[in-house]
Scaffold this motif. Structure first.
Motif, PDB file in Angstrom:
ATOM      1  N   GLU A 135       0.942  -1.053  -0.030  1.00 20.52           N
ATOM      2  CA  GLU A 135       0.123  -0.027   0.038  1.00 20.52           C
ATOM      3  C   GLU A 135       0.868   1.373   0.032  1.00 20.52           C
ATOM      4  O   GLU A 135       2.238   1.229   0.537  1.00 20.52           O
ATOM      5  CB  GLU A 135      -0.870   0.239   0.978  1.00 20.52           C
ATOM      6  CG  GLU A 135      -2.027  -1.223   1.150  1.00 20.52           C
ATOM      7  CD  GLU A 135      -2.875  -0.841   2.427  1.00 20.52           C
ATOM      8  OE1 GLU A 135      -4.182  -0.954   2.205  1.00 20.52           O
ATOM      9  OE2 GLU A 135      -2.672  -0.599   3.459  1.00 20.52           O
ATOM     10  N   LEU A 136       0.515   2.477  -0.398  1.00 17.30           N
ATOM     11  CA  LEU A 136       0.957   3.494  -0.555  1.00 17.30           C
ATOM     12  C   LEU A 136       1.496   3.955   0.661  1.00 17.30           C
ATOM     13  O   LEU A 136       2.889   4.366   1.013  1.00 17.30           O
ATOM     14  CB  LEU A 136       0.241   4.847  -1.125  1.00 17.30           C
ATOM     15  CG  LEU A 136       0.764   6.106  -0.912  1.00 17.30           C
ATOM     16  CD1 LEU A 136       1.773   6.300  -2.370  1.00 17.30           C
ATOM     17  CD2 LEU A 136      -0.098   7.298  -0.962  1.00 17.30           C
ATOM     18  N   CYS A 137       0.863   3.683   1.858  1.00 19.72           N
ATOM     19  CA  CYS A 137       1.348   4.099   3.286  1.00 19.72           C
ATOM     20  C   CYS A 137       2.487   3.600   3.603  1.00 19.72           C
ATOM     21  O   CYS A 137       3.184   3.818   4.591  1.00 19.72           O
ATOM     22  CB  CYS A 137       0.103   3.853   4.386  1.00 19.72           C
ATOM     23  SG  CYS A 137      -0.562   2.096   4.431  1.00 19.72           S
ATOM     24  N   ASP A 138       2.918   2.417   3.138  1.00 18.57           N
ATOM     25  CA  ASP A 138       4.003   1.573   3.454  1.00 18.57           C
ATOM     26  C   ASP A 138       5.545   2.434   3.050  1.00 18.57           C
ATOM     27  O   ASP A 138       6.406   1.981   3.510  1.00 18.57           O
ATOM     28  CB  ASP A 138       4.126   0.239   2.732  1.00 18.57           C
ATOM     29  CG  ASP A 138       2.869  -0.511   3.022  1.00 18.57           C
ATOM     30  OD1 ASP A 138       2.457  -0.570   4.190  1.00 18.57           O
ATOM     31  OD2 ASP A 138       2.450  -1.692   2.358  1.00 18.57           O
ATOM     32  N   LEU A 139       5.089   3.099   2.002  1.00 23.32           N
ATOM     33  CA  LEU A 139       6.370   4.078   1.300  1.00 23.32           C
ATOM     34  C   LEU A 139       6.149   5.264   1.538  1.00 23.32           C
ATOM     35  O   LEU A 139       7.011   6.294   1.201  1.00 23.32           O
ATOM     36  CB  LEU A 139       6.265   3.352  -0.121  1.00 23.32           C
ATOM     37  CG  LEU A 139       6.724   1.979  -0.454  1.00 23.32           C
ATOM     38  CD1 LEU A 139       6.291   1.733  -1.696  1.00 23.32           C
ATOM     39  CD2 LEU A 139       8.214   1.543   0.125  1.00 23.32           C
ATOM     40  N   PHE A 140       5.327   5.787   2.375  1.00 25.62           N
ATOM     41  CA  PHE A 140       4.998   7.241   2.473  1.00 25.62           C
ATOM     42  C   PHE A 140       5.681   7.842   3.347  1.00 25.62           C
ATOM     43  O   PHE A 140       6.032   7.439   4.493  1.00 25.62           O
ATOM     44  CB  PHE A 140       3.339   7.310   2.661  1.00 25.62           C
ATOM     45  CG  PHE A 140       2.872   8.813   2.971  1.00 25.62           C
ATOM     46  CD1 PHE A 140       2.464   9.491   1.786  1.00 25.62           C
ATOM     47  CD2 PHE A 140       2.915   9.369   4.270  1.00 25.62           C
ATOM     48  CE1 PHE A 140       1.931  10.778   1.848  1.00 25.62           C
ATOM     49  CE2 PHE A 140       2.322  10.853   4.240  1.00 25.62           C
ATOM     50  CZ  PHE A 140       2.039  11.435   3.196  1.00 25.62           C
ATOM     51  N   ASP A 141       6.081   9.055   2.990  1.00 24.10           N
ATOM     52  CA  ASP A 141       6.723  10.038   3.936  1.00 24.10           C
ATOM     53  C   ASP A 141       6.261  11.053   4.501  1.00 24.10           C
ATOM     54  O   ASP A 141       6.055  11.319   5.581  1.00 24.10           O
ATOM     55  CB  ASP A 141       8.338  10.377   3.021  1.00 24.10           C
ATOM     56  CG  ASP A 141       9.131  11.393   3.929  1.00 24.10           C
ATOM     57  OD1 ASP A 141       9.856  10.819   4.496  1.00 24.10           O
ATOM     58  OD2 ASP A 141       8.891  12.707   4.047  1.00 24.10           O
ATOM     59  N   SER A 142       5.684  12.014   3.383  1.00 20.36           N
ATOM     60  CA  SER A 142       4.982  13.203   3.889  1.00 20.36           C
ATOM     61  C   SER A 142       4.223  13.659   2.562  1.00 20.36           C
ATOM     62  O   SER A 142       4.590  13.569   1.457  1.00 20.36           O
ATOM     63  CB  SER A 142       6.074  14.202   4.610  1.00 20.36           C
ATOM     64  OG  SER A 142       6.939  14.645   3.739  1.00 20.36           O
ATOM     65  N   LEU A 143       3.472  14.845   2.855  1.00 21.94           N
ATOM     66  CA  LEU A 143       3.005  15.393   1.757  1.00 21.94           C
ATOM     67  C   LEU A 143       2.599  16.964   2.198  1.00 21.94           C
ATOM     68  O   LEU A 143       2.716  17.253   3.205  1.00 21.94           O
ATOM     69  CB  LEU A 143       1.633  14.863   1.121  1.00 21.94           C
ATOM     70  CG  LEU A 143       0.553  14.532   1.925  1.00 21.94           C
ATOM     71  CD1 LEU A 143      -0.523  15.996   2.076  1.00 21.94           C
ATOM     72  CD2 LEU A 143      -0.443  13.619   1.362  1.00 21.94           C
ATOM     73  N   ASP A 144       2.806  17.904   1.257  1.00 23.44           N
ATOM     74  CA  ASP A 144       2.148  19.239   1.332  1.00 23.44           C
ATOM     75  C   ASP A 144       0.830  19.437   0.744  1.00 23.44           C
ATOM     76  O   ASP A 144       0.288  18.849  -0.490  1.00 23.44           O
ATOM     77  CB  ASP A 144       2.854  20.243   0.729  1.00 23.44           C
ATOM     78  CG  ASP A 144       4.268  20.317   1.112  1.00 23.44           C
ATOM     79  OD1 ASP A 144       4.679  19.879   2.384  1.00 23.44           O
ATOM     80  OD2 ASP A 144       5.219  20.345   0.619  1.00 23.44           O
ATOM     81  N   ALA A 145      -0.218  19.951   1.413  1.00 27.93           N
ATOM     82  CA  ALA A 145      -1.505  20.230   1.009  1.00 27.93           C
ATOM     83  C   ALA A 145      -1.976  21.519   1.389  1.00 27.93           C
ATOM     84  O   ALA A 145      -1.847  22.112   2.349  1.00 27.93           O
ATOM     85  CB  ALA A 145      -2.711  19.251   1.419  1.00 27.93           C
TER      86      ALA A 145
END
Length: 341
Positions: A135-145
């Motif tokens: 899943e994306l969350c396995d490799l997720f670091d951060s994001l800007d929104a």
């Protein structure tokens, strides 16, 4: 500067199901400045706003009022590279599959199981996309929104995104945040995930002894193409229903009646069932109507057989949900976002 605005724009080419419905107004934005200008105009005029990425996870159920904003920002980069991992960053409008290929070109690993998923990078965290054991969350670091309530750009770390199965904070609070860019933490050495049985079998058949992320990506693409129709050839929104998560007691009761039912115990004690299997057992695989149908190879995918309207898709989905509920006592939840109407 505001980009050109299109009135009564046909959204057929902006959604992978190929549904032809008009957007009252449509703008395509390339950067944050254009996005802010479009949002400010919508606020002044009192227009509702609909955000549009690759259009691969939505059903247009009628004309879309207000302003549709298509995110078209581009750009990708390696922010930092360490001994075991590296962080990449991409703008929201980046094509997801091309980003996967680019990451492999950089000698980075981890995204290969998510190859060929349609859509854009900005939409990926909303749905917490996943496939073949990753899943994306396995490799997720951060994001800007961009927070539309305050006008501020906020940074979200993994723990603040409330990731779940095909879920996130950004889906739970739809319309509040506009994802601008996403950062992912990848590996500098191959770390293959071959938990998914067909992928493991395909890897075994290669006879390769050393892990090779590019080969895994190619195998994932082959598997996806064998099971899922190309939206360019047969309009669809990918997996139409979520795989249901059941309490262990309910799952055990079903398995007593249906011992061959595919099931996957989860870390929290719940049990995930295969929605496609449920739909197939209910007799819907390959079903055809005048304008919509169920794919003959994958019962989880509804397809556009020609000139489908949103009402056609939703009527078919409702009939499938009714029959699965009646046969198994399981409620199927629609995965694509519904807009318009």
């Amino acid at each position: 500067m505001m980009p050109e605005m299109f009135c009564a724009a046909d959204l057929r080419s902006f959604n992978t199901f190929g549904i032809s419905e008009p957007a009252e107004r449509l703008v395509l934005v390339d950067n944050e400045q254009q996005l802010r200008g479009a949002l400010a105009l919508a606020d002044r005029e009192g227009w509702p706003v609909t955000l549009l990425g690759g259009g691969s996870n939505m059903i247009v159920a009628g004309s879309v009022r207000g302003l549709v904003i298509g995110m078209r920002s581009r750009g990708r980069r390696v922010l930092r590279r360490g001994q075991g991992s590296a962080v990449i960053e991409g703008e929201a409008g980046e094509n997801w599959h091309r980003l996967v290929g680019w990451s492999l070109d950089q000698g980075l690993h981890g995204l290969e199981n998510l190859s060929l998923i349609p859509g854009t990078l900005g939409a990926a965290p909303m749905q917490n996309i996943g496939a073949y054991g990753v899943e994306l969350c396995d490799l997720f670091d951060s994001l800007d929104a961009l927070d539309r309530t305050t006008g501020e750009v906020c940074r979200f770390e993994r723990d603040t995104c409330r990731f779940g199965y095909r879920d996130s904070l950004f889906k739970q609070q739809a319309g509040r945040f506009v994802i601008l860019r996403v950062r992912l933490r990848l590996y500098t050495q191959p770390a293959p995930r071959l938990d998914y049985a067909p992928l493991a079998a395909a890897w075994q058949a290669t006879g390769l002894a050393r892990p090779d992320s590019r080969v895994v990506s190619q195998l994932v693409c082959q598997i996806r193409r064998s099971k899922l129709p190309d939206p360019a050839q047969l309009g669809n929104a990918g997996s139409f229903f979520k795989n249901p998560l059941l309490p262990p007691e309910q799952a055990a009761s079903l398995l007593a009646t249906w011992p061959a039912m595919p099931h996957y115990p989860q870390g929290d004690g719940s049990v995930k069932l295969a929605a496609g299997w449920l739909i197939e057992q209910a007799g819907w695989k390959g079903h055809c109507r005048e304008r919509v149908g169920v794919h003959r190879e994958q019962a989880l995918v509804l397809v556009n057989l020609g000139q489908a309207r949103g009402v056609d898709v939703m009527a078919l989905a409702a009939d499938i949900q009714r029959d699965v509920q009646a046969k198994f006592g399981v409620a199927l939840e629609m995965e694509p976002q519904l807009i318009g109407g």
